[in-house]
Design a protein around this motif. Structure first.
Motif, PDB file in Angstrom:
ATOM      1  N   ARG A 391       0.830  -1.208   0.000  1.00 50.06           N
ATOM      2  CA  ARG A 391       0.000   0.000   0.000  1.00 50.06           C
ATOM      3  C   ARG A 391       0.865   1.259   0.000  1.00 50.06           C
ATOM      4  N   VAL A 392       0.301   2.323  -0.536  1.00 51.21           N
ATOM      5  CA  VAL A 392       0.922   3.640  -0.446  1.00 51.21           C
ATOM      6  C   VAL A 392      -0.117   4.620   0.087  1.00 51.21           C
ATOM      7  N   GLN A 393       0.371   5.594   0.807  1.00 54.43           N
ATOM      8  CA  GLN A 393      -0.462   6.700   1.258  1.00 54.43           C
ATOM      9  C   GLN A 393       0.155   7.992   0.745  1.00 54.43           C
ATOM     10  N   VAL A 394      -0.676   8.874   0.256  1.00 53.85           N
ATOM     11  CA  VAL A 394      -0.247  10.188  -0.222  1.00 53.85           C
ATOM     12  C   VAL A 394      -0.918  11.241   0.645  1.00 53.85           C
ATOM     13  N   SER A 395      -0.120  12.129   1.205  1.00 52.40           N
ATOM     14  CA  SER A 395      -0.685  13.163   2.069  1.00 52.40           C
ATOM     15  C   SER A 395      -0.230  14.542   1.625  1.00 52.40           C
ATOM     16  N   PHE A 396      -1.116  15.498   1.753  1.00 56.49           N
ATOM     17  CA  PHE A 396      -0.831  16.901   1.481  1.00 56.49           C
ATOM     18  C   PHE A 396      -0.841  17.654   2.809  1.00 56.49           C
ATOM     19  N   LEU A 397       0.220  18.401   3.060  1.00 54.12           N
ATOM     20  CA  LEU A 397       0.283  19.305   4.213  1.00 54.12           C
ATOM     21  C   LEU A 397       0.163  20.713   3.659  1.00 54.12           C
ATOM     22  N   TYR A 398      -0.739  21.507   4.223  1.00 50.54           N
ATOM     23  CA  TYR A 398      -1.024  22.802   3.612  1.00 50.54           C
ATOM     24  C   TYR A 398      -1.483  23.816   4.655  1.00 50.54           C
ATOM     25  N   ASP A 399      -1.483  25.047   4.228  1.00 50.36           N
ATOM     26  CA  ASP A 399      -2.038  26.143   5.003  1.00 50.36           C
ATOM     27  C   ASP A 399      -3.545  26.155   4.735  1.00 50.36           C
ATOM     28  N   ARG A 400      -4.345  26.002   5.798  1.00 51.75           N
ATOM     29  CA  ARG A 400      -5.795  25.864   5.573  1.00 51.75           C
ATOM     30  C   ARG A 400      -6.437  27.135   5.026  1.00 51.75           C
ATOM     31  N   ARG A 401      -5.657  28.220   4.965  1.00 53.24           N
ATOM     32  CA  ARG A 401      -6.190  29.430   4.335  1.00 53.24           C
ATOM     33  C   ARG A 401      -6.193  29.329   2.813  1.00 53.24           C
ATOM     34  N   LEU A 402      -5.545  28.281   2.256  1.00 53.21           N
ATOM     35  CA  LEU A 402      -5.582  28.068   0.810  1.00 53.21           C
ATOM     36  C   LEU A 402      -6.982  27.600   0.409  1.00 53.21           C
ATOM     37  N   PRO A 403      -7.647  28.276  -0.489  1.00 53.36           N
ATOM     38  CA  PRO A 403      -9.005  27.879  -0.872  1.00 53.36           C
ATOM     39  C   PRO A 403      -9.027  26.479  -1.493  1.00 53.36           C
ATOM     40  N   GLY A 404      -9.881  25.621  -0.971  1.00 49.74           N
ATOM     41  CA  GLY A 404     -10.085  24.307  -1.563  1.00 49.74           C
ATOM     42  C   GLY A 404      -8.953  23.322  -1.384  1.00 49.74           C
ATOM     43  N   ALA A 405      -7.936  23.654  -0.588  1.00 49.96           N
ATOM     44  CA  ALA A 405      -6.784  22.754  -0.452  1.00 49.96           C
ATOM     45  C   ALA A 405      -7.144  21.436   0.220  1.00 49.96           C
ATOM     46  N   GLN A 406      -8.227  21.424   0.994  1.00 46.98           N
ATOM     47  CA  GLN A 406      -8.636  20.189   1.670  1.00 46.98           C
ATOM     48  C   GLN A 406      -9.069  19.106   0.683  1.00 46.98           C
ATOM     49  N   ARG A 407      -9.256  19.467  -0.603  1.00 47.72           N
ATOM     50  CA  ARG A 407      -9.674  18.509  -1.624  1.00 47.72           C
ATOM     51  C   ARG A 407      -8.507  17.929  -2.403  1.00 47.72           C
ATOM     52  N   LEU A 408      -7.300  18.377  -2.129  1.00 55.25           N
ATOM     53  CA  LEU A 408      -6.160  17.979  -2.960  1.00 55.25           C
ATOM     54  C   LEU A 408      -5.935  16.466  -2.967  1.00 55.25           C
ATOM     55  N   ALA A 409      -6.053  15.811  -1.819  1.00 56.42           N
ATOM     56  CA  ALA A 409      -5.833  14.360  -1.780  1.00 56.42           C
ATOM     57  C   ALA A 409      -6.884  13.636  -2.612  1.00 56.42           C
ATOM     58  N   ALA A 410      -8.143  14.050  -2.489  1.00 57.16           N
ATOM     59  CA  ALA A 410      -9.203  13.429  -3.282  1.00 57.16           C
ATOM     60  C   ALA A 410      -8.980  13.675  -4.770  1.00 57.16           C
ATOM     61  N   LEU A 411      -8.511  14.870  -5.118  1.00 58.88           N
ATOM     62  CA  LEU A 411      -8.230  15.178  -6.527  1.00 58.88           C
ATOM     63  C   LEU A 411      -7.059  14.343  -7.041  1.00 58.88           C
ATOM     64  N   TRP A 412      -6.064  14.061  -6.181  1.00 57.60           N
ATOM     65  CA  TRP A 412      -4.955  13.192  -6.580  1.00 57.60           C
ATOM     66  C   TRP A 412      -5.473  11.798  -6.918  1.00 57.60           C
ATOM     67  N   ARG A 413      -6.377  11.288  -6.081  1.00 55.70           N
ATOM     68  CA  ARG A 413      -6.936   9.951  -6.318  1.00 55.70           C
ATOM     69  C   ARG A 413      -7.775   9.937  -7.593  1.00 55.70           C
ATOM     70  N   GLU A 414      -8.537  10.982  -7.821  1.00 59.42           N
ATOM     71  CA  GLU A 414      -9.343  11.066  -9.044  1.00 59.42           C
ATOM     72  C   GLU A 414      -8.450  11.117 -10.276  1.00 59.42           C
ATOM     73  N   ALA A 415      -7.364  11.856 -10.188  1.00 62.48           N
ATOM     74  CA  ALA A 415      -6.439  11.935 -11.321  1.00 62.48           C
ATOM     75  C   ALA A 415      -5.822  10.579 -11.607  1.00 62.48           C
ATOM     76  N   LEU A 416      -5.421   9.859 -10.556  1.00 63.46           N
ATOM     77  CA  LEU A 416      -4.842   8.527 -10.746  1.00 63.46           C
ATOM     78  C   LEU A 416      -5.838   7.596 -11.419  1.00 63.46           C
ATOM     79  N   ASP A 417      -7.089   7.625 -10.978  1.00 62.50           N
ATOM     80  CA  ASP A 417      -8.121   6.778 -11.589  1.00 62.50           C
ATOM     81  C   ASP A 417      -8.326   7.141 -13.054  1.00 62.50           C
ATOM     82  N   GLY A 418      -8.253   8.444 -13.346  1.00 62.07           N
ATOM     83  CA  GLY A 418      -8.481   8.881 -14.718  1.00 62.07           C
ATOM     84  C   GLY A 418      -7.377   8.467 -15.671  1.00 62.07           C
TER      85      GLY A 418
END
Length: 428
Positions: A391-418
């Motif tokens: 297994r692999v885990q991918v994590s994003f560490l970010y400043d929560r003031r970045l708009p929409g940054a909480q979606r980056l991990a889900a977007l990474w998974r969607e990109a991989l599937d695509g």
């Protein structure tokens, strides 16, 4: 016994000692959580194999070095965090990265995390980047939760020093590597484009999101384009950033920075020789991999990326950096490392490393390992891939003031599937 800090350690310690530069692994175990006393007893048994954990960084008249921490108390470094039932994994990780390290002694802490689930608990090792790199932190996890080894119960680590040869490549490769270091310095001093420097987030503004994949998924995808697991990882980062930045609104929105042009990503590369897994401190160099522009079709972008990383692996950067750190004056190495880490030349830090398989605690196996990356001063986010077994885990560490940054991990998974259905370009 005192051991000099290498100049890379000194740079990370000089940067800042806040929690943005704290890295580690969040190990998830299936079963009922132990008590803090049980965890402490286990760690005390393994501690003789990790003398690094009892040493702290000290600055004296003769420079910076590691020395035994007077009055070292293991209990001060073992903490408990109980969270409400039903707390999501991203919320657990966010709470974790906001916690300060032990206030005295060496800059590391181990947390027993439980309560968020009836079926699992976690043990999280966190350490300041100035004391060790990702490979060093992986070695600590192997000693603490791997199969006991005789050397690890007799104060192993070979005094924490490298044991392999200084020169690990021929003259031509070393020359190419030295030139690559020079190119990196030039980018740090005069990048082709000045990327905006992000404001350092306060601890309460740090946040994490994570997603998972299998190593087989990444391996097959990378192999289809003549690349590696790392290429597939970076390509999914490309897709995630494309989707995220597309929602940016105006030039003041930081997301517009990531869609304006090809994005240079700074990546650490280990300079450890085989058998130096237990070498203490930071033994790495860095390079920049440029993610293709978002207007490039995905298959073509993947081919460009693979070509870039193949050149990176063959240019002799690792062996040359290993030799330069050992041979050049410390002051020059510190100056060079600061230039290489300049946030004005790269807005994103991405790393990729592995843990040994078959880690366990009290017969409870590790079912997942989530990386806790670092946020370099001047960068607004970072991304880390950690492999553990299949297994692999991918994590994003970010400043929560970045708009929409909480979606980056889900977007990474969607990109991989695509990318699964994408065909490689025919060979030229």
């Amino acid at each position: 016994m005192k051991h000099p800090l290498n100049p890379i350690d000194e740079v990370f310690l000089d940067m800042d000692q806040d929690i943005g530069l704290v890295q580690g692994q969040f190990l998830r175990f299936r079963g009922q959580a132990p008590s803090v006393d049980q965890l402490h007893e286990h760690l005390a048994q393994r501690l003789p194999g990790l003398p690094r954990l009892t040493h702290r960084a000290v600055t004296g008249r003769r420079g910076a070095f590691r020395a035994p921490s007077s009055g070292f108390d293991l209990r001060a470094h073992v903490q408990e965090m109980r969270l409400p039932a039903g707390t999501s994994l991203d919320e657990v990780l966010t709470a974790m990265v906001r916690r300060p390290l032990c206030e005295s002694g060496p800059l590391w802490t181990i947390h027993l995390v439980h309560g968020y689930s009836d079926e699992e608990y976690a043990i999280c090792y966190r350490v300041h980047h100035g004391l060790e790199d990702g490979m060093g932190a992986a070695h600590v996890a192997a000693v603490l939760f791997g199969t006991p080894h005789p050397d690890r119960t007799r104060g192993g680590e070979r005094n924490g020093r490298r044991t392999g040869p200084l020169f690990t490549a021929g003259p031509r490769e070393l020359l190419h590597g030295a030139l690559s270091v020079g190119v990196g310095m030039t980018r740090g001093l005069a990048p082709g484009r000045l990327w905006p420097r992000a404001q350092a987030p306060a601890p309460e503004n740090l946040a994490m999101c994570t997603t998972s994949a299998t190593r087989r998924e990444l391996s097959e995808l990378g192999r289809g384009f003549g690349g590696t697991v790392n290429d597939a990882f970076l390509m999914a980062v490309w897709g995630a950033l494309a989707a995220w930045s597309a929602t940016g609104d105006g030039h003041r929105d930081v997301r517009s920075v990531f869609r304006a042009s090809p994005v240079p990503v700074r990546m650490p590369l280990s300079t450890r020789h085989e058998g130096e897994e237990d070498a203490v401190g930071n033994h790495l160099t860095t390079t920049v991999v440029t993610l293709p522009g978002q207007q490039v079709p995905p298959a073509e972008a993947f081919t460009q990326l693979v070509g870039s990383t193949q050149r990176m692996r063959s240019n002799g950067l690792r062996p040359a950096s290993r030799a330069l750190v050992a041979l050049l004056p410390k002051a020059l190495i510190r100056w060079t490392v600061r230039r290489l880490l300049s946030p004005r030349s790269s807005p994103l830090y991405a790393s990729n490393y592995a843990l040994p398989a078959c880690l366990s605690f009290r017969d409870d196996p590790v079912v997942d390992a989530v990386p806790l990356g670092v946020l370099l001063p001047g960068n607004a986010l970072s991304v880390t891939l950690l492999s553990c077994g299949s297994r692999v885990q991918v994590s994003f560490l970010y400043d929560r003031r970045l708009p929409g940054a909480q979606r980056l991990a889900a977007l990474w998974r969607e990109a991989l599937d695509g990318f699964d259905s994408m065909d490689a370009l025919p060979a030229a």
